[in-house]
Design an enzyme around this catalytic site. Structure first.
Site, PDB file in Angstrom:
ATOM      1  CG  ASP A  39     -14.963  -0.954  29.094  1.00 26.05           C
ATOM      2  OD1 ASP A  39     -15.925  -1.169  28.313  1.00 26.05           O
ATOM      3  OD2 ASP A  39     -13.821  -0.649  28.723  1.00 26.05           O
ATOM      4  CB  ALA A  40     -16.640  -0.725  35.572  1.00 22.39           C
ATOM      5  CG  ASP A  43     -13.940  -5.455  33.256  1.00 24.31           C
ATOM      6  OD1 ASP A  43     -13.971  -6.114  32.197  1.00 24.31           O
ATOM      7  OD2 ASP A  43     -13.273  -4.422  33.402  1.00 24.31           O
ATOM      8  CG  LEU A  89      -7.619  -9.521  -3.078  1.00 27.66           C
ATOM      9  CD1 LEU A  89      -8.209  -8.444  -2.189  1.00 27.66           C
ATOM     10  CD2 LEU A  89      -8.680 -10.083  -4.013  1.00 27.66           C
ATOM     11  CD  GLU A 119     -16.135  -7.442   1.192  1.00 25.35           C
ATOM     12  OE1 GLU A 119     -17.300  -7.772   0.927  1.00 25.35           O
ATOM     13  OE2 GLU A 119     -15.335  -8.192   1.781  1.00 25.35           O
ATOM     14  CE  LYS A 121      -6.248  -5.177  -0.037  1.00 24.70           C
ATOM     15  NZ  LYS A 121      -5.317  -5.274   1.064  1.00 24.70           N
ATOM     16  CG  ASP A 123      -3.305  -1.904   6.445  1.00 26.67           C
ATOM     17  OD1 ASP A 123      -2.898  -3.020   6.048  1.00 26.67           O
ATOM     18  OD2 ASP A 123      -2.602  -0.884   6.459  1.00 26.67           O
ATOM     19  CD  GLU A 180      -7.119  -8.248   6.729  1.00 25.80           C
ATOM     20  OE1 GLU A 180      -7.454  -9.338   6.220  1.00 25.80           O
ATOM     21  OE2 GLU A 180      -6.085  -7.639   6.414  1.00 25.80           O
ATOM     22  CE1 TYR A 232     -11.135 -12.234   3.588  1.00 25.42           C
ATOM     23  CE2 TYR A 232     -10.641 -10.441   5.102  1.00 25.42           C
ATOM     24  CZ  TYR A 232     -10.248 -11.563   4.393  1.00 25.42           C
ATOM     25  OH  TYR A 232      -8.964 -11.999   4.494  1.00 25.42           O
ATOM     26  CE  LYS A 319      -2.688  -1.636  -1.410  1.00 25.82           C
ATOM     27  NZ  LYS A 319      -2.108  -2.869  -1.010  1.00 25.82           N
ATOM     28  CB  CYS A 413      12.919  19.371  33.493  1.00 29.93           C
ATOM     29  SG  CYS A 413      11.176  19.724  33.246  1.00 29.93           S
ATOM     30  CB  CYS A 416      10.975  22.209  36.873  1.00 29.72           C
ATOM     31  SG  CYS A 416      11.729  20.575  36.842  1.00 29.72           S
ATOM     32  CB  CYS A 431      11.410  16.012  34.400  1.00 33.40           C
ATOM     33  SG  CYS A 431      11.450  17.033  35.869  1.00 33.40           S
ATOM     34  CB  CYS A 436       8.578  18.770  37.495  1.00 31.19           C
ATOM     35  SG  CYS A 436       8.313  19.366  35.821  1.00 31.19           S
TER      36      CYS A 436
HETATM   37  S1  IVH Z   1     -11.071 -10.890   0.116  1.00 33.32           S
HETATM   38  C1  IVH Z   1      -9.511 -13.954  -2.770  1.00 33.32           C
HETATM   39  N1  IVH Z   1     -11.963  -8.847   1.493  1.00 33.32           N
HETATM   40  O1  IVH Z   1      -6.437  -8.108   1.819  1.00 33.32           O
HETATM   41  C2  IVH Z   1     -10.086 -12.938  -1.865  1.00 33.32           C
HETATM   42  N2  IVH Z   1      -9.666  -9.393   1.651  1.00 33.32           N
HETATM   43  O2  IVH Z   1      -4.530  -7.999  -0.377  1.00 33.32           O
HETATM   44  C3  IVH Z   1      -9.127 -12.544  -0.836  1.00 33.32           C
HETATM   45  N3  IVH Z   1      -8.397  -7.953   3.137  1.00 33.32           N
HETATM   46  O3  IVH Z   1      -5.230 -11.373   2.161  1.00 33.32           O
HETATM   47  C4  IVH Z   1      -9.545 -11.747   0.252  1.00 33.32           C
HETATM   48  N4  IVH Z   1     -10.067  -6.681   3.770  1.00 33.32           N
HETATM   49  O4  IVH Z   1      -6.118 -10.233   4.269  1.00 33.32           O
HETATM   50  C5  IVH Z   1     -10.906  -9.595   1.164  1.00 33.32           C
HETATM   51  N5  IVH Z   1     -12.882  -7.070   2.674  1.00 33.32           N
HETATM   52  C6  IVH Z   1     -11.823  -7.824   2.357  1.00 33.32           C
HETATM   53  C7  IVH Z   1     -10.548  -7.582   2.886  1.00 33.32           C
HETATM   54  C8  IVH Z   1      -9.495  -8.382   2.498  1.00 33.32           C
HETATM   55  C9  IVH Z   1      -8.787  -6.926   3.895  1.00 33.32           C
HETATM   56  C10 IVH Z   1      -7.007  -8.457   3.037  1.00 33.32           C
HETATM   57  C11 IVH Z   1      -6.905  -9.957   3.148  1.00 33.32           C
HETATM   58  C12 IVH Z   1      -6.168 -10.378   1.910  1.00 33.32           C
HETATM   59  C13 IVH Z   1      -5.529  -9.108   1.478  1.00 33.32           C
HETATM   60  C14 IVH Z   1      -5.257  -9.123  -0.019  1.00 33.32           C
END
Ligand code: IVH
Length: 675
Positions: A39-40, A43, A89, A119, A121, A123, A180, A232, A319, A413, A416, A431, A436
């Site tokens: 990293d250094a 930078d 979705l 693929e 999903k 978060d 995402e 994606y 999910k 504390c 100590c 503390c 300490c």
């Molecule tokens: S495809 C119509 N692919 O999940 C297709 N979405 O619950 C829509 N998300 O709004 C998205 N990973 O923000 C797709 N590999 C992935 C994803 C993905 C995360 C999110 C995306 C979407 C939400 C839907």
């Protein structure tokens, strides 16, 4: 050509080279996760480029990597209407749902070949990125799906987003990349730790943190949070750009984006297999996922299947179940860290959760205990999310028996007995005792840690003894330890004691960024330490810098600047610096470690042979020193050898060197050479 033209050409070439280098390293780091430089060093390249662009503003380009950070805070965000709405979705929660989805798709495909891409999903939050030609021109949040906010300035700070697409010859007049934006677990934890320090409310999970970050008005804050992105989806204008989704993902990768793990599946069984496999690997991913997205691969079929007003018929989200469990709180203990912060921890009846056994959960601070209302003996629901240590979600009140004990936060504390202070408006209790032992132990361990002074062998048990026997009162005492005292400690033999002392001696040569990080100044993490060290180049100059001077540096904010100033204003800390210097600890930045600085021409690329016993350092230390300055150490003397470093009892190698008429130096000579 005039002289000034020649030098200008030189600058242009350097700028171009730096940009290529930086982009290459960014890709290695963010896309391939296999950096070739620290990293250094990264930078330093960036800093050099920034300096040149500042000096020659006409060489600045909109796709220069320096453009990522910068810009002024926005007043607000402009609305932007999406060309193609961002749909959501349909969710499925079990295998039957997936099979039902497959049945529907096969009915619609009516005998035609049907493949899926499964693929991860991620978060985080969805982002739409607009490219014209190969240049990034806009970044828009999802908003309500039809209309989002223009957050281009912030998006530019995300290093996983190319400012200019690779393979520019294979791009489209207008490309829209969807992906995402997310925060890795590591970043999430770092940010929450910082927020604890600043007494700001913690982010509940990485997604909230990412969402809060992308809407920050100040891009400097966004840059410091280090968001990331997986791509994606891809459109050329308002149409899918490729015949298959898999083809689009390949193009995205080739253009410089990261694409999350995926599988091309010939049947729903293969999809189910992928879902199972990734669920097992979920913990090791480094980022949060909440399931798998299954998509029909053929874009012709996608168009044909169409969408409802809410979601496409050709995709579904599978999910994963939430990773929660209930267990009982057996005790609440309070730990004291190196900054004196008191952290309450719930000791739990061990319970199985997502493949691991959980026996502790952090309660963060006094307010969190109050908010949860948790008592010793309570049943609680815990969840494993972004954090490595699970957290307590809530108390299961229906299970209360009345025997639970209210926990009162210590006023002293627990280690100590010193005064605990919690300033008005802050969440962290500390503390404040200067002596300490828990804090001192924490500071020693931090100073010695690999990412700081790298004193191998200085672990918990030793630090504990050093502190309890009052052998070490601050980190500088480490440099005055005597062999016989160390050897007399529990579980220490002569050999391990002398190894430890060697390690301590070797640490004197660690470069300034490590020392600065090791001092444990509030808000000065590894990266900040590197930036400050390279800017000021010595501990003394940093200590003399004003808040304004520091605040003016890129990526250094006011909080850091004030904290550093406070640290150096403390008389005890100034003495500490003085004593470090007296102990011979390096407090200046090593010249050769600074690209663009004066490389040490006398050592770089030179061949050294070490022979005999050196006075104050081991051979390994000498080797490390030489290599640190860009030299090489070999074991045989030859005509190619540039320097022979001879210590006591040097034997045949020295004879050979004299015979060949080579330069022979002793330890002092070596030090001079490296100075
Ligand atoms: S495809 C119509 N692919 O999940 C297709 N979405 O619950 C829509 N998300 O709004 C998205 N990973 O923000 C797709 N590999 C992935 C994803 C993905 C995360 C999110 C995306 C979407 C939400 C839907």
């Amino acid at each position: 050509m005039t002289e000034s033209q020649t030098s200008r050409n030189k600058v242009e070439r350097e700028v171009a080279r730096l940009r290529d280098e930086i982009v290459r390293h960014e890709e290695l780091y963010y896309v391939h996760a296999s950096p070739e430089i620290s990293d250094a060093e990264y930078d330093a390249l960036m800093e050099r480029l920034r300096q040149l662009e500042e000096k020659y503003p006409d060489l600045q380009t909109p796709d220069s990597p320096t453009v990522r950070v910068g810009g002024r805070p926005a007043e607000g965000f402009a609305q932007y209407v999406h060309r193609v709405p961002l749909l959501s979705l349909d969710n499925s929660y079990n295998i039957e749902d997936l099979r039902a989805f497959d049945d529907r798709c096969r009915r619609l495909a009516d005998g035609r070949r049907l493949e899926y891409v499964a693929e991860l999903k991620i978060d985080g939050l969805s982002m739409s990125l607009h490219y014209e030609g190969s240049m990034l021109v806009r970044g828009v949040t999802r908003g309500d799906g039809r209309r989002g906010e223009d957050v281009t300035q912030n998006v530019r700070t995300i290093r996983a987003i190319p400012l200019r697409l690779k393979q520019a010859d294979k791009t489209f007049a207008e490309a829209e990349v969807r992906g995402e934006v997310y925060l890795s677990r590591k970043e999430f934890e770092r940010i929450n730790a910082e927020r604890d320090e600043e007494s700001a409310a913690r982010f509940a999970n990485p997604r909230n943190a990412a969402a809060g970050t992308i809407r920050q008005l100040d891009p400097k804050i966004v840059a410091a949070r280090r968001l990331d992105l997986f791509a994606y989806d891809l459109f050329a204008g308002d149409r899918k750009a490729f015949a298959t989704h898999g083809g689009a993902l390949k193009w995205l990768e080739a253009s410089g984006f990261r694409v999350a793990p995926r599988a091309l599946c010939a049947s729903i069984d293969e999809v189910i297999e992928f879902c199972g496999r990734m669920e097992a690997e979920r913990d090791g991913l480094g980022y949060e996922i909440d399931g798998v997205v299954v998509k029909v691969n053929s874009t012709a079929l996608q168009d044909e299947f169409g969408a409802t007003s809410k979601s496409p018929r050709w995709a579904i989200a599978y999910k994963y179940p939430a990773r929660q469990a209930t267990t009982q709180v057996e005790d609440i203990v309070v730990q004291v860290g190196r900054t004196g912060a008191l952290t309450p921890v719930a000791i739990l009846t061990p319970v199985q959760l997502a493949g691991t056994i959980v026996a502790r959960a952090t309660l963060h601070n006094e307010d969190e205990i109050k908010r949860l209302g948790v008592r010793v003996g309570d049943w609680v629901m815990i969840e494993k999310s972004g954090e490595i240590i699970p957290k307590v979600l809530k108390v299961v009140e229906s299970k209360r028996t009345g025997a639970e004990k209210i926990f009162s936060f210590p006023e002293q504390c627990p280690v100590c007995g010193g005064v605990v202070s919690r300033p008005e408006g802050e969440v962290v209790s500390r503390c404040v005792a200067a002596d300490c032992p828990a804090q001192l132990k924490g500071r020693l361990l931090h100073f010695a840690s690999r990412r700081a002074m790298r004193i191998e062998g200085l672990g918990e048990a030793l630090a504990e003894q050093f502190v309890s026997r009052k052998m070490v009162r601050d980190v500088t005492d480490l440099y005055a330890l005597r062999l016989e005292d160390v050897a007399a400690l529990e579980r220490m033999a002569d050999k391990s004691a002398s190894n430890l002392l060697e390690q301590i001696t070797a640490s004197k040569h660690r470069d300034l960024p490590y020392l600065l990080f090791g001092l444990g100044i509030r808000h000065v993490g590894e990266r900040t330490a590197g930036i400050l060290a390279r800017h000021f180049r010595s501990l003394e100059r940093l200590g003399a810098a004003s808040v304004e001077e520091m605040d003016a540096i890129h990526e250094i904010g006011l909080t850091v600047a004030e904290s550093v100033r406070d640290w150096f204003d403390d008389a005890g800390n100034r003495t500490l610096c003085q004593r470090l210097r007296e102990a011979g600890v390096r407090t200046e930045l090593e010249a050769s470690a600074h690209p663009g600085g004066e490389a040490d021409g006398r050592v770089v690329g030179k061949q050294f042979v070490l022979t005999g016993k050196l006075e104050t350092m081991s051979r390994d230390e000498a080797r490390a020193l030489i290599e640190g300055h860009g030299g090489r150490v070999t074991s045989t003397v030859s005509k190619k050898t540039d320097f022979v470093v001879a210590g006591e009892d040097a034997g045949s190698k020295l004879d050979k060197a004299t015979g060949l008429g080579l330069t022979v130096i002793d330890e002092n000579g070596l030090r001079e050479l490296l100075a």
